[in-house]
Design a protein around this motif. Structure first.
Motif, short mmCIF file in Angstrom:
data_model
loop_
_atom_site.label_atom_id
_atom_site.label_comp_id
_atom_site.label_asym_id
_atom_site.label_seq_id
_atom_site.Cartn_x
_atom_site.Cartn_y
_atom_site.Cartn_z
N GLY A 147 44.29 -17.40 66.20
CA GLY A 147 43.30 -17.88 67.24
C GLY A 147 42.04 -18.59 66.72
N LEU A 148 41.05 -18.65 67.71
CA LEU A 148 40.01 -19.57 67.20
C LEU A 148 38.52 -18.90 67.60
CD1 LEU A 148 38.90 -22.42 65.76
CD2 LEU A 148 39.04 -23.24 68.17
N THR A 149 37.73 -18.90 66.70
CA THR A 149 36.43 -18.70 67.11
C THR A 149 35.20 -19.59 67.18
OG1 THR A 149 36.59 -16.10 66.35
CG2 THR A 149 34.56 -16.83 66.67
N VAL A 150 34.44 -19.81 68.31
CA VAL A 150 33.55 -21.08 68.37
C VAL A 150 32.27 -20.12 68.63
CG1 VAL A 150 33.09 -23.09 69.58
CG2 VAL A 150 35.29 -22.34 69.52
N THR A 151 31.42 -20.52 67.54
CA THR A 151 30.27 -19.92 67.45
C THR A 151 29.10 -21.04 67.76
OG1 THR A 151 30.77 -18.37 66.09
CG2 THR A 151 28.53 -18.53 66.39
N ILE A 152 28.25 -20.89 68.78
CA ILE A 152 26.96 -22.00 68.82
C ILE A 152 25.63 -21.23 68.91
CG2 ILE A 152 26.29 -24.02 70.23
CD1 ILE A 152 29.02 -24.03 71.59
N ALA A 153 24.88 -21.38 67.98
CA ALA A 153 23.53 -20.78 67.81
C ALA A 153 22.65 -21.95 68.53
CB ALA A 153 22.94 -20.90 66.45
N LEU A 154 21.78 -21.33 69.50
CA LEU A 154 20.99 -22.24 70.41
C LEU A 154 19.43 -21.77 70.35
CD1 LEU A 154 23.35 -21.70 73.42
CD2 LEU A 154 23.35 -23.57 71.90
N PRO A 155 18.72 -22.47 69.30
CA PRO A 155 17.52 -21.86 68.81
C PRO A 155 16.40 -22.35 69.95
CG PRO A 155 17.91 -23.51 67.06
CD PRO A 155 19.49 -23.08 68.03
N GLU A 156 16.78 -23.61 70.54
CA GLU A 156 15.72 -24.15 71.38
C GLU A 156 15.77 -23.58 72.88
OE1 GLU A 156 13.59 -26.19 70.62
OE2 GLU A 156 14.19 -26.59 68.40
N LEU A 157 16.72 -22.73 73.05
CA LEU A 157 17.03 -22.10 74.40
C LEU A 157 15.97 -21.24 74.38
CD1 LEU A 157 18.60 -21.71 76.84
CD2 LEU A 157 20.15 -20.28 75.67
N ALA A 158 15.57 -20.28 73.35
CA ALA A 158 14.76 -19.18 73.58
C ALA A 158 13.21 -19.50 73.48
CB ALA A 158 15.04 -18.23 72.36
N LYS A 159 12.86 -20.61 72.51
CA LYS A 159 11.40 -21.09 72.68
C LYS A 159 10.98 -22.29 73.37
CE LYS A 159 12.07 -24.13 68.30
NZ LYS A 159 12.01 -24.00 67.26
N SER A 160 12.00 -22.88 73.73
CA SER A 160 11.47 -24.02 74.87
C SER A 160 11.30 -23.77 76.27
CB SER A 160 12.46 -25.09 74.86
OG SER A 160 13.54 -24.75 75.35
N PRO A 161 10.30 -24.06 76.69
CA PRO A 161 9.70 -23.63 78.17
C PRO A 161 10.63 -24.60 78.98
CG PRO A 161 8.55 -25.41 77.52
CD PRO A 161 9.15 -24.92 76.21
N PRO A 162 10.70 -24.06 80.34
CA PRO A 162 11.76 -24.80 81.33
C PRO A 162 11.42 -26.30 81.43
CG PRO A 162 11.17 -22.61 82.34
CD PRO A 162 10.29 -22.88 80.83
N ARG A 163 12.38 -27.20 81.22
CA ARG A 163 11.85 -28.45 81.31
C ARG A 163 11.85 -29.08 82.67
NH1 ARG A 163 15.85 -27.65 77.88
NH2 ARG A 163 17.74 -28.59 79.30
#
Length: 469
Positions: free
Chosen positions: A452-468
């Motif tokens: 099988g396959l594992t896809v990992t995506i770290a999203l650093p801007e999702l936590a610190k960026s205010p709602p656009r």
């Protein structure tokens, strides 16, 4: 002009006098009390001295009387011995002589501090010495057996004369001491009257002070009561204002809450309508898919329909927080994945497991996150399980050790090599990379050890960026 000026000056003087009258009264009363207390102390000390002087005078007078009585008793015993020759009279004479000497010593010691009395007692002592010498001579003659000579010596009258002189001296001394006692009594009486006057003056001053302080205390109490009434009135007014402001604030808060609920309802309604509209598009694509004979077109329409359905599900499942600007991932992301499993024909033989932590994200980023997760799940359904193969897809969204929101989609399907995927230019891969880049992330593809396959995506801007906006 002159009478008017004089009247104004008189009024000003009267006002000034009334203003300083309590202070002047207190000052006079305090001065009176202090002077009275000082006078009382002086008088008490003087009375103590007078009493001590009177006591000393009383002792001197008694000592003089006792000395006179002792001398008279000694003379009487001496005469009896001279006349009778009886030894008992001689013994009595000797004892009386000793007593007289002791009384003289006591009188001398009592008058030691007074020079005048000391001189007078010294003169009396000299006369007593002469009298004692005369009596000793008579006694000595009788003791030698010369009684006739002793009687002849006594008949000269010298002894009587000496005794009279001594008695007169002592009586005069006693009278003078009595006069001193009377004078001391008069002085003590006068001092007592002065002491009483001083006590009365002190009492009067204390009464005046007490009255002045009573008036001041009464004025202070009245002023305090007036201030209390004023404060009570001000407090009532303030409480009324606070109650009014509180009611206004409560009404404003209620209005703001109603507006917030209304806005939230409108946003939810808007999201639902967008979701419903997209669901309608998805249905139209499904109808078009059933009418298309080309397998390649059907595959493209199916992919488009799945993506549109994922977007519609993300909009319908979105739940905003109370601030209307954030959302909790666990409140909507799991529901989006459940919708994909329910509506996708390829998911009938595949189990999708979701583990979503309550990560707070921006409300406008929530839809994008739902689309990204849906795209990864759809890709796994499409490529990992061909020809109706069964398996499991695990979706996990949480914060990693560094606190970065991380999305992981793993399957146990057929899998493929990472290099092949990195070079893949299919629409799904493009969409995933584009969506991940919006939050500063890049998908990482790894082959699972068991297949099988594992896809990992770290999203650093999702936590610190205010709602656009």
């Amino acid at each position: 002009m002159a009478p008017t000026t004089a009247r104004i000056a008189g009024d000003n003087w009267f006002v000034t006098l009334r203003r300083f009258a309590p202070i002047i009264t207190v000052g006079v009363a305090l001065t009176l009390v202090i002077l009275a207390v000082m006078a009382a102390l002086v008088l008490v000390r003087g009375i103590d001295g007078q009493i001590a002087d009177m006591t000393r005078t009383y002792d001197v007078r008694n000592s003089a009387r006792e000395l006179s009585a002792a001398l008279a008793q000694a003379e009487s015993s001496q005469r009896g011995y001279v006349l009778t020759g009886d030894p008992s009279y001689l013994e009595s004479y000797r004892a009386d002589s000793v007593t007289a000497d002791m009384r003289l010593r006591t009188l001398t010691a009592a008058t030691e501090q007074n020079a005048q009395q000391r001189q007078r007692v010294a003169a009396i002592a000299a006369e007593i010495a002469n009298k004692v010498a005369e009596m000793e001579r008579s006694v000595e003659l009788v003791a030698r057996g010369q009684r006739d000579a002793a009687r002849a010596f006594a008949g000269t009258g010298m002894g009587v004369r000496l005794m009279d002189e001594v008695s007169q001296r002592l009586e005069q001394f006693i009278r003078e001491e009595n006069q001193r006692l009377m004078t001391r009594n008069a002085e003590i009486a006068a001092s007592r009257r002065g002491l009483v006057a001083a006590m009365v003056a002190a009492l009067a001053g204390a009464v005046v002070l007490g009255y002045v302080f009573f008036l001041r205390a009464r004025d202070e109490v009245r002023a305090l009561a007036s201030r209390e009434d004023h404060l009570r009135s001000a407090n009532v007014e303030l409480e009324a204002r606070v109650a009014e402001r509180t009611a206004d604030l409560e009404e404003a808060r209620a209005h703001a809450e109603r507006e917030r609920q209304r806005v939230e309802a409108l946003l939810q309604e808007t999201s639902h309508r967008i979701g419903n509209s997209l669901a309608t598009v998805s249905s139209l694509l499904a109808l078009q898919l059933m009418r298309t004979p080309s397998a390649e077109v059907r595959q493209a329409l199916e992919a488009a329909r799945s993506r549109v359905h994922a977007i519609a599900s993300a909009h319908r499942r979105l739940r905003l927080a109370d601030d209307l600007e954030t959302a909790v991932a666990s409140d909507f992301l799991g529901a989006v994945i459940d919708d994909i499993q329910t509506t996708s024909s390829a998911a009938s033989s595949v189990e999708i497991e979701a583990q979503i932590d309550p990560v707070v994200i921006g409300a406008r980023d929530a839809t994008t996150l739902g689309i990204l997760a849906g795209e990864l799940v759809v890709n796994a359904l499409k490529h990992a399980f061909p020809a109706g193969r069964s398996g499991t897809i695990a979706v996990r969204f949480a914060l990693d050790a560094a606190g970065v929101p991380t999305l992981v989609v793993a399957d146990d399907g057929v899998g493929f090599a990472p290099k092949q995927d990195e070079q893949d230019s299919g629409l799904g891969s493009v969409i995933v990379r584009q969506l991940a880049s919006q939050f500063g992330g890049r998908p990482k593809f790894e082959a699972s050890p068991g297949g099988g396959l594992t896809v990992t995506i770290a999203l650093p801007e999702l936590a610190k960026s205010p709602p656009r906006g």
